[in-house]
Scaffold this active site. Structure first.
Site, mmCIF file in Angstrom:
data_model
loop_
_atom_site.group_PDB
_atom_site.id
_atom_site.type_symbol
_atom_site.label_atom_id
_atom_site.label_comp_id
_atom_site.label_asym_id
_atom_site.label_seq_id
_atom_site.Cartn_x
_atom_site.Cartn_y
_atom_site.Cartn_z
ATOM 1 N N TYR A 147 0.838 -1.206 0.000
ATOM 2 C CA TYR A 147 0.000 0.000 0.000
ATOM 3 C C TYR A 147 0.872 1.255 0.000
ATOM 4 C CZ TYR A 147 -3.879 3.065 1.457
ATOM 5 O OH TYR A 147 -4.834 4.057 1.535
ATOM 6 N N ASN A 176 -6.050 9.454 8.626
ATOM 7 C CA ASN A 176 -7.136 8.575 9.110
ATOM 8 C C ASN A 176 -8.479 9.302 9.130
ATOM 9 O OD1 ASN A 176 -4.498 7.602 10.271
ATOM 10 N ND2 ASN A 176 -5.813 5.891 10.836
ATOM 11 N N VAL A 190 -11.597 2.791 14.267
ATOM 12 C CA VAL A 190 -12.819 3.478 14.713
ATOM 13 C C VAL A 190 -14.027 2.562 14.531
ATOM 14 C CG1 VAL A 190 -14.355 5.436 14.333
ATOM 15 C CG2 VAL A 190 -11.881 5.782 14.284
ATOM 16 N N GLN A 211 0.329 4.007 20.588
ATOM 17 C CA GLN A 211 0.514 4.611 19.252
ATOM 18 C C GLN A 211 -0.571 5.658 19.040
ATOM 19 O OE1 GLN A 211 -0.755 1.638 19.947
ATOM 20 N NE2 GLN A 211 -1.730 0.600 18.224
ATOM 21 N N THR A 212 -0.246 6.698 18.271
ATOM 22 C CA THR A 212 -1.230 7.776 18.069
ATOM 23 C C THR A 212 -1.711 7.829 16.618
ATOM 24 O OG1 THR A 212 0.348 9.527 17.442
ATOM 25 C CG2 THR A 212 -0.045 9.182 19.822
#
Ligand code: UDP
Length: 315
Positions: A147, A176, A190, A211-212
Site C-alpha cells: 500500500y 485517518n 474506529v 501509538q497515536t
C-alpha cells in the site's frame, strides 16, 4: 455542472463524495469493482438521472464515451486487513496500474485528475507532525509496503504525467478518516471499537495502545478534496488533508466506551508489524492554499458515526 468520474465510488470515501457531487448538481459516473465497496452505499443514487454505476476494476484500462471534466481516483482497498496478506500484490497493482490507467484516461479526455494519496507515504514517521516536505520512513519490504509504496509510486506517476504529458493533476494525502458508510467489518480502529462496543464485545487494542493517530471526520475530508479539485490557482499539491487532533489508541477506546457504556473491557492483542507509532498532519499548506481546516472535532464526529453504526448493525 461537471462530468465527473469517481473511481472507488462505492467505498467509504467514494460514496460520501458521490452523494455530495450529485447534491451539487453534477453528472457522476461511479466506477468500482465492489471488492471493499458496496453498491448498497449508493443504492439511493441509482435512480438519479445524473448518476450511473459501472462495475470495473481499475487494474484494467477503461474508456468512457462521455466527456469528462474531473476524475477522482480513489480506487484501492485502504484497511490493513484488506490490503495485506494474499491481497498485497493486488493492492500494488490497484495503486500503480489503477493510477496509470486513470492518468491515460485523463490524458485522452483532457480531464483534471485528483489522486487520493495517503499519510502512509510517510511510513512510520520520524518527523512529527508531518509536513508535505517530509519524505517519509517506509519499510519497502514490510507487510504495509504494498500500500505505502504503491501509493508512493502512484504519486510519482501523477507528477510525471504532469511534467511530461501535461495532465492537470491534484494530489491529496489523506490522514485517518471515519464516518458514515464505513464498512462495519472493515477492520479499522474506529469502526472496530464502535461496533465492538455496540455489540457488547471486548475492545481490541493492538499493542499497548500508546501509538497515536489523528482522526478526521468524513465531511471535512470531502470539503478539502472538493476544494483541492476545484482550485483554479494551479496548485497541484501534494497537500495533507487531516485533522491535527492527536489521540492515543487507548484514549480513543476510552472515549468510545464513555459514549457506549455497554461495551466490554479493553483487551490487548499483538501489535502488527510496521504499525506507525505516531501520526499527525501539519496542515499549514491546506490552510494557506485552500483556506481549508477541519471543523468537526472527534467528540462530535464520533457521535454521528455511532448513530450511523447503530442503524447499520441494528443496535
Ligand atoms: N488498532 C487497534 N485495534 C483494532 C484496529 C486497529 O488497536 O481493532 C490500531 C492499529 O494497530 C493502529 C491504529 O489502531 O495502530 C489505527 O489502525 P487502522 O487500521 O484504523 O489504520 P492505520 O493503521 O492504517 O492508521
Amino acid at each position: 455542472m461537471k462530468n465527473i468520474l469517481v473511481t472507488g465510488g462505492t467505498g467509504f470515501i467514494g460514496a460520501n463524495l458521490c452523494h455530495r457531487l450529485i447534491n451539487e448538481g453534477h453528472r457522476v459516473i461511479c466506477l468500482d469493482n465492489n471488492y471493499t465497496g458496496s453498491i448498497a452505499n449508493v443504492e439511493d443514487l441509482l435512480p438519479h438521472p445524473n448518476f450511473s454505476f459501472v462495475e470495473h476494476d481499475v487494474i484494467e484500462p477503461w474508456d468512457c464515451e462521455e466527456p469528462l471534466d474531473y476524475i477522482y481516483n480513489l480506487a484501492c482497498p485502504a484497511s490493513p486487513p484488506f490490503y495485506q496478506g494474499n491481497r498485497s500484490i493486488f493492492t500494488t497493482k490497484t495503486c500503480v496500474l489503477g493510477a496509470l490507467n486513470m492518468l491515460e484516461l485523463a490524458k485522452r479526455k483532457g480531464a483534471r485528475i485528483l489522486q487520493s494519496s495517503t499519510s502512509e507515504v510517510y511510513g512510520d514517521p520520524i518527523e512529527h507532525p508531518q509536513p508535505e516536505s517530509y519524505r517519509g520512513n517506509v519499510n519497502p519490504i514490510g507487510i504495509r509496503a504494498c500500500y505505502d509504496e504503491g501509493k508512493r509510486c502512484a504519486e510519482s506517476l501523477f507528477f510525471d504525467y504532469n511534467r511530461h504529458e501535461g495532465v492537470d493533476i491534484r494530489v491529496i494525502r489523506i490522514f485517518n478518516t471515519y464516518g458514515p458508510y464505513m464498512n462495519p467489518e472493515d477492520g479499522r480502529v474506529v469502526s472496530n471499537f464502535i461496533c465492538q462496543a455496540l455489540r457488547g464485545e471486548d475492545i481490541t487494542i493492538y499493542g499497548e495502545g500508546q501509538q497515536t493517530r489523528s482522526f478526521q471526520y468524513i465531511d471535512d475530508l470531502i470539503e478539502g478534496m472538493v476544494r483541492m479539485m476545484e482550485n483554479e490557482d494551479g496548485f497541484i499539491g501534494p497537500v495533507n488533508i487531516g485533522n491535527p487532533g492527536e489521540f492515543t489508541i487507548r484514549q480513543l477506546a476510552e472515549k468510545v466506551l464513555e459514549k457506549i457504556p455497554t461495551g466490554g473491557k479493553l483487551v490487548f492483542r499483538p501489535l502488527p508489524s510496521d504499525d506507525p507509532t505516531q501520526r499527525k498532519p501539519d496542515i499549514s499548506v491546506a490552510k494557506e492554499k485552500l483556506g481549508w481546516a477541519p471543523t468537526i472535532a472527534l467528540n462530535e464526529g464520533l457521535d454521528k458515526t455511532i448513530a450511523y453504526f447503530r442503524k447499520a448493525i441494528g443496535k
